[in-house]
Design a protein around this motif. Structure first.
Motif, short mmCIF file in Angstrom:
data_model
loop_
_atom_site.label_atom_id
_atom_site.label_comp_id
_atom_site.label_asym_id
_atom_site.label_seq_id
_atom_site.Cartn_x
_atom_site.Cartn_y
_atom_site.Cartn_z
N LEU A 121 -10.19 0.89 -3.54
CA LEU A 121 -8.77 0.70 -3.85
C LEU A 121 -8.45 1.48 -5.13
O LEU A 121 -8.89 1.11 -6.22
CB LEU A 121 -8.46 -0.78 -4.05
N ASP A 161 -3.02 -7.05 0.57
CA ASP A 161 -2.55 -6.27 1.72
C ASP A 161 -3.66 -5.39 2.28
O ASP A 161 -3.79 -5.23 3.50
CB ASP A 161 -1.35 -5.42 1.34
N VAL A 162 -4.47 -4.80 1.39
CA VAL A 162 -5.57 -3.95 1.86
C VAL A 162 -6.57 -4.79 2.65
O VAL A 162 -7.00 -4.39 3.75
CB VAL A 162 -6.27 -3.25 0.67
N TYR A 208 -1.28 -5.85 -3.73
CA TYR A 208 -1.89 -4.65 -3.15
C TYR A 208 -3.27 -4.97 -2.60
O TYR A 208 -3.62 -4.60 -1.46
CB TYR A 208 -1.95 -3.57 -4.23
N ILE A 229 0.84 -1.19 0.00
CA ILE A 229 0.00 0.00 0.00
C ILE A 229 0.88 1.25 0.00
O ILE A 229 1.80 1.37 0.82
CB ILE A 229 -0.93 0.01 1.23
N MET A 242 -14.65 -0.99 0.60
CA MET A 242 -13.24 -0.66 0.48
C MET A 242 -12.97 -0.13 -0.95
O MET A 242 -13.30 -0.78 -1.94
CB MET A 242 -12.37 -1.88 0.75
N ARG A 251 -6.41 -3.62 6.32
CA ARG A 251 -7.30 -2.47 6.47
C ARG A 251 -8.78 -2.81 6.31
O ARG A 251 -9.63 -1.94 6.45
CB ARG A 251 -6.95 -1.38 5.44
N TYR A 252 -9.12 -4.06 5.99
CA TYR A 252 -10.51 -4.40 5.71
C TYR A 252 -11.38 -4.24 6.94
O TYR A 252 -11.01 -4.65 8.05
CB TYR A 252 -10.63 -5.83 5.18
N ILE A 267 -2.88 6.24 2.16
CA ILE A 267 -4.28 6.12 2.59
C ILE A 267 -4.91 7.50 2.62
O ILE A 267 -4.26 8.50 2.93
CB ILE A 267 -4.39 5.46 3.98
N THR A 322 -10.37 4.15 2.00
CA THR A 322 -9.72 4.40 0.71
C THR A 322 -8.21 4.28 0.81
O THR A 322 -7.58 4.94 1.64
CB THR A 322 -10.08 5.80 0.18
N SER A 323 -7.65 3.44 -0.05
CA SER A 323 -6.20 3.24 -0.10
C SER A 323 -5.69 3.54 -1.51
O SER A 323 -6.44 3.53 -2.48
CB SER A 323 -5.85 1.80 0.27
#
Length: 695
Positions: free
Chosen positions: A530, A516-517, A513, A484, A528, A521-522, A487, A492-493
């Motif tokens: 991306l 990893d999100v 990517y 990532i 989400m 971060r989920y 942010i 939002t990433s």
């Protein structure tokens, strides 16, 4: 541990950028209007007029046009947090051998080495400058002429500015200028001054607005520059042959040095005395010419003589020097035949005008700024007078012409050939000495803001590129592990692709990517988002992104993958979402492709006279067209040194079109490197060189 510390350093750098921009916005909004109620008292007259039914009397205590007490000029021109780009390309970092001579503007990561020239919208550039950092500002903004507009340079950015100015007539013009004067006041030091150059169409309106911004009692002078004594054959009004220059100060601690004028330089009668004067002030000759008191009283000591023979004890006259007044009739416009100064655009101001302004209102080593730089007269004179400078213009042609001029002057002053070679980049720190250094000249650096040439990004480091994109999106760098990049909020990433314009993100990188999100971060019940930002996206990658989205939909996972090409309206639109008050016209953000020239063709005309043509020259931007061509027929160290070939263009249907041919009469046979440079209407540029033999 080291990787964690490095991530923290990276995080703090990006955060510092965003925080500094936010602080500058805060300082701009919180800047106070001057208190002027003691000057403009209106209550008594309003009361008397009100009793007679008059309620629309002007009130000078009202704020300047476009000003919002809570947001300053942010309401009409949103404070866009755009980064500037300073690529380390040979043509963008010019050194005269004394890089330490310049110093910096500002501090921290945002400090700018001086001398600096910016290509972009001056409002964005002003808002990125620190407060209280500039000693002297001179501006010569577009005049509100009320006649058919003739572009000076031909760039689309200039056209955009024109529409901004004229959209709602004079009020639109004044609001546009007020927003910039507001930021100039913030950037000025307490000892600083600003000169605003305007003509008769709007000088009185500008003065009223500037009084509100700087203060009625901060107007030091209204200078009348009478630039031409020949009045022409005007029959229906007095010929208009002067401009107004408004001089405002920021505080009573302003810098000012009285300027003196030797009166004989301006005397109508001096020419007839010239042959009788020796050693500067002694009158000699068989007979004196007939004189009048109008001439002789200009001198400290004088003898009234009427065509008689001289006596040995005649008094020697001494030339008086007078303090320059606010009426400047001794500064003449640039002579069209003066090849040493004339560049070739219609509003060029003479160097003598700027010499007087800079010497009067600054000291050696001070910072002088011109945010409507044009052909670079202010910067060129500041350099000659040992001042540092900042120049800015939204025209790529203007920036190119000014840059060449300043490089030429810098080489003459420093005695060193500038280390800039656009054809064959030199080795690092390599210098070619012309002669002994006369005076150290700071490096010259070119910055871009709002208009970004794509080819410049190849000279950046990957981290610098990521910082650039994160600043555009007002995003924070992600400091955890994984793929990532940044942010924006809880949902939002960002993933930022390669700095190289031709490289795409791989399917493997995209999958990593996404993983990893989801892992780091989920959050349930939150969609989400991306965002993937890259120069290019091949169709295979676009297809793979849709496959991933469909997969997560089947798994009841709310995941949206958005591929955003940098050089696209989508990229611009996504940034614009952060600024709901900004319109498309107010938001200058372009990524410009490089123009191209296939070859330089040439043929002998007669003797040492040759003809040249730029073969296959074209713009590579959508809706792009070439608007100027420049030539140099002895291209030494990457410098375009020939003024007469700086603006090669013609007007067709009201638009400038580049003239791609030229003729040159060489002084002697030999080998020469010929260079051609073209600019398009969107800011794209290209250079082609060729070695030829003249016989």
């Amino acid at each position: 541990m080291n990787e964690k510390n490095n991530n923290e350093n990276i995080r703090s750098e990006v955060t510092q950028d965003i925080e500094e921009l936010a602080q500058l916005e805060k300082e701009s909004v919180e800047q106070k209007l001057p208190e002027q109620k003691t000057v403009f008292k209106t209550e008594s007259i309003k009361t008397r007029a009100g009793r007679r039914g008059v309620h629309n009397l002007p009130d000078q205590t009202n704020p300047p046009m476009g000003f919002d007490p809570d947001k300053a000029f942010d309401s009409v021109f949103p404070f866009l947090k755009l980064p500037y780009l300073q690529p380390n390309t040979p043509e963008d970092v010019i050194s005269f051998g004394s890089p330490q001579a310049g110093g910096y503007l500002g501090s921290g990561r945002k400090k700018i080495p001086l001398n600096a020239i910016f290509f972009g919208d001056n409002l964005h550039i002003l808002r990125a400058l620190p407060s209280n950092c500039i000693d002297l500002i001179y501006i010569d903004p577009p005049f509100f002429s009320g006649r058919t507009y003739n572009q000076l340079w031909g760039d689309d950015n200039e056209v955009r500015t024109f529409y901004d100015l004229w959209e709602d007539g004079l009020p639109s013009y004044l609001v546009w200028l007020n927003a910039r004067l507001w930021e100039m006041r913030r950037a000025l030091k307490d000892t600083g001054s600003i000169y605003v150059h305007c003509d008769w169409h709007a000088s009185h309106y500008i003065k009223c607005e500037a009084d509100k911004i700087f203060g009625y009692n901060k107007l030091l002078n209204e200078i009348a520059w009478s630039y031409e004594t020949y009045q022409g054959n005007v029959k229906k009004y007095f010929a208009r042959k002067h401009d107004a220059i408004l001089l405002y100060i920021k505080s009573k601690a302003y810098t000012f040095h009285q300027q003196q004028l030797d009166d004989y330089e301006d005397s109508i009668n001096y020419k007839r005395w010239e042959k009788y004067i020796v050693d500067g002030n002694k009158i000699k000759g068989n007979y004196y010419p007939k004189t009048d008191s109008r001439f002789m009283q200009r001198y400290n000591k004088w003898v009234r003589v009427h065509g008689r023979k001289p006596n040995p004890d005649d008094v020697i006259f001494e030339i008086k020097s007078f303090a320059v007044s606010s009426a400047w009739h001794d500064v003449k416009p640039v002579d069209p035949k003066d090849k040493s100064e004339r560049i070739g655009y219609p509003t060029q101001k003479p160097e003598k005008l700027l010499e007087r302004i800079i010497e009067a209102s600054s000291n050696k080593g001070d910072i002088v700024a011109d945010f409507f730089m044009g052909g670079g007269t202010t910067c060129a004179v500041a350099q000659k007078l040992n001042r540092k400078f900042i120049g800015c213009d939204s025209s790529r042609v203007a920036v190119s012409v000014a840059l060449n001029r300043i490089i030429r002057d810098g080489e003459e002053i420093s005695g060193r050939t500038a280390s800039v070679n656009m054809a064959k980049p030199k080795k690092k720190n390599e210098q070619l000495s012309l002669k002994m250094t006369i005076k150290p000249i700071p490096d010259l650096r070119l910055y871009y803001m709002g208009v970004y040439p794509i080819e410049k990004f190849e000279f950046m480091q990957q981290k610098e590129f990521e910082d650039f994109i994160l600043t555009c999106y007002a995003a924070r760098r992600f400091t955890g592990e994984g793929r990532i990049s940044g942010i924006m909020n809880a949902s939002t990433s960002l993933l930022i692709g390669s700095v190289k314009p031709n490289e795409s993100i791989s399917e493997k990188q995209l999958r990593k990517y996404v993983e990893d999100v989801l892992m780091l971060r989920y959050q349930k019940n939150i969609k989400m988002k991306l965002k993937v930002i890259s120069w290019v996206f091949p169709k295979s990658l676009q297809k793979y992104a849709r496959i991933l989205e469909n997969y997560f939909a089947k798994k009841n996972l709310s995941v949206a993958i958005e591929l955003i090409p940098i050089n696209s309206q989508l990229f611009r639109k996504r940034i614009l979402e952060h600024y709901p008050d900004a319109s498309k016209n107010e938001f200058l953000l372009k990524f410009i492709s490089q123009a191209s020239i296939m070859d330089i063709a040439y043929k002998k005309i007669d003797g040492l006279k040759y003809g040249f043509a730029a073969v296959g020259a074209r713009s590579n931007n959508i809706d792009g067209r070439l608007i100027n061509c420049q030539w140099d027929f002895n291209f030494i160290e990457g410098r375009f040194a020939e003024r007469e070939y700086a603006l090669m263009r013609e007007q067709k249907d009201g638009k400038y079109v580049a003239v791609l041919t030229a003729e040159k009469d060489f002084e002697k046979p030999g080998k020469y490197i010929v260079a051609c440079r073209v600019q398009d209407n969107l800011g794209g540029e290209a250079i082609k060189t060729k070695e030829i033999v003249i016989t």
